[in-house]
Design a protein around this motif. Structure first.
Motif: not given
Lengths: 119, 110
Positions: B7-9, B21-26, B86-87, B99-106
């Motif tokens: 959810p966080e860019k 850093l959050k990651c949720n999956y389906s 990336y999660c 399948v990748f998430g959109t990524g979070t820049r830390l």
């Protein structure tokens, strides 16, 4: 050193001019794959290959071709590039471990990326 | 459908602060999740995978099947942790698909 090598790293081209991005790995991996990375969309799989002469479409294959004539090489071909193919491209490779489910594998090793701009 | 949501860019913290850093999956199958990291001008590389239950560079991630989450945590952030994270979810459809998430820049500031 174990690695996945992509060339070129940067490329600016014009619409319609055929181009090839090369990918080579030296780890004897069976599995190779191409992804594109776009802002807000993450990485999306374009094509993958389970072994020599075995390729299949990923999630976004339109406008791309691949070939796998040798185990180590997996080039990405854009026959007629268009501006919507402007992106950052990554090649990845990994082993295939044939366990209970065919095709289970270990981690993916990524190339350094190719930034393509189509004008 | 399989999906990974980050959810966080951008996540900006100060050095020494905790990071999550959050990651949720389906995914309807048995999930196998990874965190990949991309430092500036470098390739993506595997940071950790849930089946290893390891701690890499001080980072840990626990798979919570009830909440379908795989958050990445570090108690004290360092400046060298600044990167894109990336999660990824491995989908077992008979062959590999990540399948990748959109990524979070830390971004860790001094």
């Amino acid at each position: 050193e174990a690695q996945v090598t992509q060339n070129p790293r940067y490329l600016i081209t014009v619409t319609g001019k055929k181009l090839t991005v090369t990918c080579s790995q030296n780890m004897n991996h069976e599995y190779m794959s191409w992804y594109r990375q776009d802002p807000g969309l993450g990485l999306r799989q374009i094509y993958y290959s389970m072994n020599v002469e075995v390729t299949d479409k990923g999630d976004v294959p339109e406008g791309y071709k691949v070939s796998r004539k040798e185990k180590r090489n997996f080039p990405l071909i854009l026959e007629s590039p268009s501006p919507n193919q402007t992106s950052l491209y990554f090649c990845a490779s990994s082993f295939l471990i044939r366990g209970g489910l065919r095709g289970l594998n270990t981690e993916a090793f990524f190339g350094q990326g190719t930034r393509l701009t189509v004008v | 459908a399989q999906r990974v949501t980050q959810p966080e860019k951008l996540l900006s913290v100060f050095k020494g602060a905790p990071v999550e850093l959050k990651c949720n999956y389906s995914y309807s199958g048995s999930p196998e999740l990874f965190w990949y990291v991309q430092y500036s001008r470098q390739r993506l590389q595997l940071l950790l995978r849930h089946i290893s239950r390891e701690s890499i560079k001080g980072f840990t991630a626990d798979l919570n099947k009830g909440e379908t989450s795989f958050h990445l945590k570090k108690p004290f952030a360092q400046e060298e942790d600044s990167a894109m994270y990336y999660c990824a979810l491995k989908v077992n459809t008979g062959f590999q698909k990540l399948v990748f998430g959109t990524g979070t820049r830390l971004l860790v500031s001094p």
